[in-house]
Design a protein around this motif. Sequence first.
Motif, mmCIF file in Angstrom:
data_model
loop_
_atom_site.group_PDB
_atom_site.id
_atom_site.type_symbol
_atom_site.label_atom_id
_atom_site.label_comp_id
_atom_site.label_asym_id
_atom_site.label_seq_id
_atom_site.Cartn_x
_atom_site.Cartn_y
_atom_site.Cartn_z
ATOM 1 N N TYR A 13 -0.529 11.512 0.612
ATOM 2 C CA TYR A 13 -0.448 12.950 0.875
ATOM 3 C C TYR A 13 0.875 13.364 1.505
ATOM 4 C CZ TYR A 13 -5.460 12.523 0.100
ATOM 5 O OH TYR A 13 -6.685 12.243 -0.444
ATOM 6 N N SER A 14 1.724 12.408 1.823
ATOM 7 C CA SER A 14 2.937 12.711 2.580
ATOM 8 C C SER A 14 3.944 13.538 1.788
ATOM 9 C CB SER A 14 3.601 11.417 3.065
ATOM 10 O OG SER A 14 4.015 10.629 1.964
ATOM 11 N N GLU A 83 10.451 31.380 6.584
ATOM 12 C CA GLU A 83 11.313 30.206 6.464
ATOM 13 C C GLU A 83 10.462 28.994 6.832
ATOM 14 O OE1 GLU A 83 14.899 30.522 8.663
ATOM 15 O OE2 GLU A 83 15.463 32.460 7.793
ATOM 16 N N ILE A 84 10.225 28.134 5.865
ATOM 17 C CA ILE A 84 9.262 27.056 6.052
ATOM 18 C C ILE A 84 9.973 25.783 6.510
ATOM 19 C CG2 ILE A 84 7.449 25.712 4.937
ATOM 20 C CD1 ILE A 84 7.104 28.027 2.980
ATOM 21 N N PRO A 85 9.571 25.245 7.664
ATOM 22 C CA PRO A 85 10.252 24.046 8.211
ATOM 23 C C PRO A 85 9.781 22.757 7.554
ATOM 24 C CG PRO A 85 8.492 24.722 9.666
ATOM 25 C CD PRO A 85 8.518 25.740 8.547
ATOM 26 N N PHE A 86 10.423 21.663 7.956
ATOM 27 C CA PHE A 86 10.018 20.307 7.569
ATOM 28 C C PHE A 86 9.996 20.108 6.055
ATOM 29 C CE2 PHE A 86 7.527 21.239 11.536
ATOM 30 C CZ PHE A 86 8.416 20.613 12.392
ATOM 31 N N SER A 87 10.975 20.723 5.378
ATOM 32 C CA SER A 87 11.082 20.602 3.912
ATOM 33 C C SER A 87 9.770 20.969 3.220
ATOM 34 C CB SER A 87 11.499 19.175 3.524
ATOM 35 O OG SER A 87 12.728 18.824 4.124
ATOM 36 N N ALA A 88 9.014 21.859 3.862
ATOM 37 C CA ALA A 88 7.762 22.396 3.311
ATOM 38 C C ALA A 88 6.655 21.350 3.195
ATOM 39 C CB ALA A 88 8.001 23.062 1.953
ATOM 40 N N ARG A 89 6.761 20.245 3.910
ATOM 41 C CA ARG A 89 5.747 19.186 3.842
ATOM 42 C C ARG A 89 4.472 19.615 4.565
ATOM 43 N NH1 ARG A 89 8.484 14.250 6.392
ATOM 44 N NH2 ARG A 89 6.378 13.379 6.127
ATOM 45 N N VAL A 90 3.361 19.626 3.842
ATOM 46 C CA VAL A 90 2.097 20.121 4.366
ATOM 47 C C VAL A 90 1.630 19.308 5.575
ATOM 48 C CG1 VAL A 90 -0.358 20.382 3.840
ATOM 49 C CG2 VAL A 90 1.355 21.146 2.194
ATOM 50 N N GLU A 91 1.626 17.996 5.460
ATOM 51 C CA GLU A 91 1.178 17.142 6.570
ATOM 52 C C GLU A 91 1.982 17.409 7.841
ATOM 53 O OE1 GLU A 91 -0.863 12.985 5.296
ATOM 54 O OE2 GLU A 91 1.315 13.036 5.277
ATOM 55 N N LYS A 92 3.285 17.505 7.669
ATOM 56 C CA LYS A 92 4.174 17.689 8.824
ATOM 57 C C LYS A 92 3.934 19.053 9.484
ATOM 58 C CE LYS A 92 7.980 15.941 10.901
ATOM 59 N NZ LYS A 92 8.133 14.562 11.383
ATOM 60 N N ILE A 93 3.847 20.099 8.668
ATOM 61 C CA ILE A 93 3.637 21.448 9.208
ATOM 62 C C ILE A 93 2.326 21.511 9.984
ATOM 63 C CG2 ILE A 93 3.262 23.865 8.596
ATOM 64 C CD1 ILE A 93 5.057 23.336 6.113
ATOM 65 N N ASN A 94 1.249 21.057 9.371
ATOM 66 C CA ASN A 94 -0.061 21.122 10.025
ATOM 67 C C ASN A 94 -0.097 20.310 11.316
ATOM 68 O OD1 ASN A 94 -1.665 22.864 8.463
ATOM 69 N ND2 ASN A 94 -2.092 21.275 6.965
ATOM 70 N N SER A 95 0.444 19.111 11.279
ATOM 71 C CA SER A 95 0.352 18.239 12.448
ATOM 72 C C SER A 95 1.225 18.727 13.596
ATOM 73 C CB SER A 95 0.715 16.802 12.075
ATOM 74 O OG SER A 95 2.045 16.707 11.590
ATOM 75 N N SER A 137 -5.469 23.118 12.052
ATOM 76 C CA SER A 137 -4.457 23.930 11.380
ATOM 77 C C SER A 137 -4.711 23.952 9.883
ATOM 78 C CB SER A 137 -3.065 23.349 11.665
ATOM 79 O OG SER A 137 -2.079 24.016 10.918
ATOM 80 N N ARG A 138 -4.490 25.105 9.276
ATOM 81 C CA ARG A 138 -4.566 25.210 7.818
ATOM 82 C C ARG A 138 -3.424 26.092 7.325
ATOM 83 N NH1 ARG A 138 -10.333 27.935 7.913
ATOM 84 N NH2 ARG A 138 -10.283 26.737 9.835
#
Length: 259
Positions: A13-14, A83-95, A137-138
């Motif tokens: 999922y990363s 502006e979406i951080p962390f290269s838009a990575r879902v796992e990173k944003i949520n965590s 987080s979602r």
Amino acid sequence: MNLGDLMKDYEIYSTMKVPKNSKIILRLDGRKFHSLARALKLSKPYDDRFYKIIANVCIDIFNQFSPKFIYAFSDEISILLDEIPFSARVEKINSVFSSIASSSFTYHLLNDYSSEFNLDKLSDNDRNIVFPISFDSRIIPIDDESIAKYFKWRQDEAWRNCINGYGIWALKKEYGTKEANEKIKGLNSNEIHDLLFERGINLNDIDTWKKRGIGIYKKSWEIEGFNPVKGEKTVSTRSEVYVDYELEIFNREFFNNLK
């Protein structure tokens, strides 16, 4: 292939990312906050101290990521990011966002309100309920046309919480908890309004933030000065993170006017 590369293959999922060129809303919810409220003996139906902590959590998030807008009521925080951080990575944003909210809430509870909540006198059972504090987080991808609709939906939920919260609070003064909850079930908003009005409570008179939630956004203003070299007035712009406790009812114009 070495062991590290082999193990990374299991991180399936990363690489999941938010769609490119999209805005997102990140919604955070406090985990088991009903139990936390009981353990901390929060005032009913609203506890000013709790909402000041939530406001500080929102400010900490704003200072970290400069979102377009943050909206909060109860233990729910909605963050509008263009502006979406962390290269838009879902796992990173949520965590990361959920961990910042959790650590920020813990920090402000311990440092700003420890004595007010008598944290040093909590029983072992209540301490285990309160700590560790956590948020889930979602991610909600959203288009420009739907932003105002989303926040109006959440603001309507804040209003429903307000009506029901005051209704149950008023009935608990006369009945037990179970009976008060039973009596409030099935009543519509107008009926709860009448119930409260009969008991001397007019929801029109309560604080706006209890009915509509709080908003956090950048607010700008102009400052007039004087340039002695040129001998003329000057105008400069200042901005700061602003916590709005007097939100209007959300509409498209409100969000169009956000900086």
